[in-house]
Enzyme design. Structure first.
Site, PDB file in Angstrom:
ATOM      1  N   TYR A 124     -15.278  -5.415  -6.932  1.00 53.60           N
ATOM      2  CA  TYR A 124     -15.673  -6.002  -5.560  1.00 53.60           C
ATOM      3  C   TYR A 124     -17.222  -6.402  -5.788  1.00 53.60           C
ATOM      4  O   TYR A 124     -17.749  -6.648  -4.495  1.00 53.60           O
ATOM      5  CB  TYR A 124     -15.329  -5.164  -4.716  1.00 53.60           C
ATOM      6  CG  TYR A 124     -13.841  -4.865  -4.400  1.00 53.60           C
ATOM      7  CD1 TYR A 124     -12.859  -4.792  -5.600  1.00 53.60           C
ATOM      8  CD2 TYR A 124     -13.298  -5.222  -2.942  1.00 53.60           C
ATOM      9  CE1 TYR A 124     -11.416  -4.764  -5.231  1.00 53.60           C
ATOM     10  CE2 TYR A 124     -12.121  -5.132  -2.999  1.00 53.60           C
ATOM     11  CZ  TYR A 124     -11.068  -4.994  -3.964  1.00 53.60           C
ATOM     12  OH  TYR A 124      -9.644  -4.908  -3.524  1.00 53.60           O
ATOM     13  N   LYS A 171      -7.678   3.434 -15.953  1.00 53.93           N
ATOM     14  CA  LYS A 171      -6.894   2.657 -16.983  1.00 53.93           C
ATOM     15  C   LYS A 171      -7.650   2.812 -18.226  1.00 53.93           C
ATOM     16  O   LYS A 171      -7.965   1.674 -18.800  1.00 53.93           O
ATOM     17  CB  LYS A 171      -6.668   1.368 -16.637  1.00 53.93           C
ATOM     18  CG  LYS A 171      -5.633   0.516 -17.310  1.00 53.93           C
ATOM     19  CD  LYS A 171      -4.453   0.892 -17.069  1.00 53.93           C
ATOM     20  CE  LYS A 171      -3.380   0.173 -18.234  1.00 53.93           C
ATOM     21  NZ  LYS A 171      -2.188   0.708 -18.210  1.00 53.93           N
ATOM     22  N   ASP A 205      -1.034   2.734 -13.483  1.00 54.97           N
ATOM     23  CA  ASP A 205       0.242   2.375 -13.292  1.00 54.97           C
ATOM     24  C   ASP A 205       1.327   3.585 -13.339  1.00 54.97           C
ATOM     25  O   ASP A 205       2.153   3.232 -12.282  1.00 54.97           O
ATOM     26  CB  ASP A 205       0.715   1.328 -14.623  1.00 54.97           C
ATOM     27  CG  ASP A 205       0.147   1.913 -15.985  1.00 54.97           C
ATOM     28  OD1 ASP A 205      -0.774   2.753 -15.853  1.00 54.97           O
ATOM     29  OD2 ASP A 205       0.789   1.595 -16.876  1.00 54.97           O
ATOM     30  N   ASP A 229      -7.843   0.739  -3.530  1.00 56.75           N
ATOM     31  CA  ASP A 229      -7.454  -0.764  -2.457  1.00 56.75           C
ATOM     32  C   ASP A 229      -5.995  -0.788  -2.648  1.00 56.75           C
ATOM     33  O   ASP A 229      -5.303  -0.522  -1.576  1.00 56.75           O
ATOM     34  CB  ASP A 229      -8.084  -1.751  -2.817  1.00 56.75           C
ATOM     35  CG  ASP A 229      -8.103  -2.783  -1.716  1.00 56.75           C
ATOM     36  OD1 ASP A 229      -7.430  -2.411  -0.411  1.00 56.75           O
ATOM     37  OD2 ASP A 229      -8.613  -3.956  -1.693  1.00 56.75           O
ATOM     38  N   ASP A 233      -3.004   1.221  -0.118  1.00 55.00           N
ATOM     39  CA  ASP A 233      -2.157   0.151   0.699  1.00 55.00           C
ATOM     40  C   ASP A 233      -0.662   0.582   0.361  1.00 55.00           C
ATOM     41  O   ASP A 233       0.212   0.825   1.270  1.00 55.00           O
ATOM     42  CB  ASP A 233      -2.074  -1.088   0.344  1.00 55.00           C
ATOM     43  CG  ASP A 233      -3.279  -1.692   1.355  1.00 55.00           C
ATOM     44  OD1 ASP A 233      -4.188  -0.941   1.873  1.00 55.00           O
ATOM     45  OD2 ASP A 233      -3.261  -2.916   1.698  1.00 55.00           O
TER      46      ASP A 233
END
Ligand code: GGG
Length: 331
Positions: A124, A171, A205, A229, A233
């Site tokens: 970001y 990750k 994941d 983020d 959600d």
């Protein structure tokens, strides 16, 4: 006396934020409210998404409640997202996103987790360029400092929540330098805080799958900007969706509460917007920034009472007004 900079922004932000402020004033009658503007409409009016006067008011107040923005999907010369500008310029480096079950709205009754999302870097930072006509590149920045900072906040939140588990989400098998630095920095800070026995980790994941399969097993998750983020959600499904998803952008001595939802232009002005995410964001400001745990509990209990005693059908229609009245009567 506490001061609050109120920035409704675009669309339904203009409805849910004033509603949440009236509820907050019932809890803190002495609160001084200072109004400010930001967002796409503000950019169209005055050429700036976040005018300097808004930044100044936020800095003076040390606390704010922001509504929503409707950034255009394509690049507009001179425009940068109001949300990202506020987060970056005010160094609101950590984003607090709780997810819990609520009566009537939640698909299951046993979820109570909190995602701490790094809020200032990762993908970001907005450093994108075209390497050639056919290849676009985005940079992902992870720093030791920001990673240590979010881990220190995680230790604080873990104590306040009496957490039994802290899960670092990354990750590092594919991104050993960036995600490895994040994970190792967090692990070290949490070990120094005496919390290593409750720290575990998940690949992002795997975390996504487990948040779907067994959300009740999670307590506090700590992760980087984009992963946080997306996962927050996804997890907000267990609260009843984005309309029940609050957040707090948390810096040093300054914080900006903000419902996760956007400006919902399709229902703006209709009175149908649900103000609960804005109200619950104000509760996060109370609990984590002002350290008014008792008032935060009262506000969350009022929401719980409302959702226990009033049917969803009764809330339909003039939702903003009815929810506000019901909360005010319970405080
Ligand atoms: N309250 C959060 C919000 O307004 N989300 C919408 C959003 O972030 N849109 C992307 C942007 O305008 O930057």
């Amino acid at each position: 006396m506490k001061r609050l900079c109120v920035i409704p922004g675009d669309g339904i932000g203009q409805e849910v934020v004033p509603s949440a402020v009236r509820v907050l004033l019932k809890l803190l009658p002495g609160l001084e409210v200072v109004e400010a503007e930001a967002g796409w409409d503000c950019f169209l009016r005055c050429g700036q998404a976040v005018p300097e006067a808004t930044m100044q008011r936020m800095r003076e107040c040390g606390a704010g409640l922001f509504g929503a923005v409707s950034s255009p999907a394509q690049r507009v010369e001179g425009y940068r997202s109001a949300v990202l500008t506020l987060r970056q310029q005010l160094q609101l480096n950590v984003n607090v996103r709780p997810v819990r079950s609520w009566p009537q709205l939640s698909p299951r009754a046993d979820v109570d987790l909190l995602i701490l999302r790094e809020n200032s870097e990762g993908l970001y930072i907005g450093r994108e360029h075209m390497e050639s006509a056919d290849v676009a590149v985005a940079q992902r920045l992870i720093s030791r400092q920001a990673s240590e900072h979010i881990a220190a906040r995680a230790a604080e939140v873990a104590r306040l929540r009496s957490s039994g588990r802290i899960t670092l989400v990354h990750k590092a098998n594919v991104l050993p330098l960036t995600c490895g630095l994040f994970r190792d920095s967090c692990r070290r800070v949490l070990a120094e805080a005496g919390l290593d026995s409750i720290v575990d980790e998940r690949l992002v994941d795997v975390a996504a799958l487990q948040l779907v399969e067994r959300p009740q097993d999670f307590d506090l998750l700590v992760t980087t900007n984009l992963f946080g983020d997306i996962l927050s959600d996804l997890a907000s499904h267990w609260s009843g969706g984005l309309g029940m998803a609050p957040s707090l952008n948390w810096g040093q001595g300054i914080a900006l509460a903000e419902p996760v939802h956007g400006s919902a232009p399709d229902i703006a002005g209709s009175g149908k917007a649900n103000p609960l995410a804005a109200v619950l964001s104000a509760a996060l400001l109370l609990r984590y920034h002002w350290q008014y745990g008792e008032q935060a509990d009262r506000l969350e209990r009022a929401v719980e009472g409302l959702l226990t005693e009033v049917t969803i059908t009764q809330l339909e229609g003039e939702t903003t007004r009815v929810v506000e009245q019901e909360l005010l009567s319970r405080l």
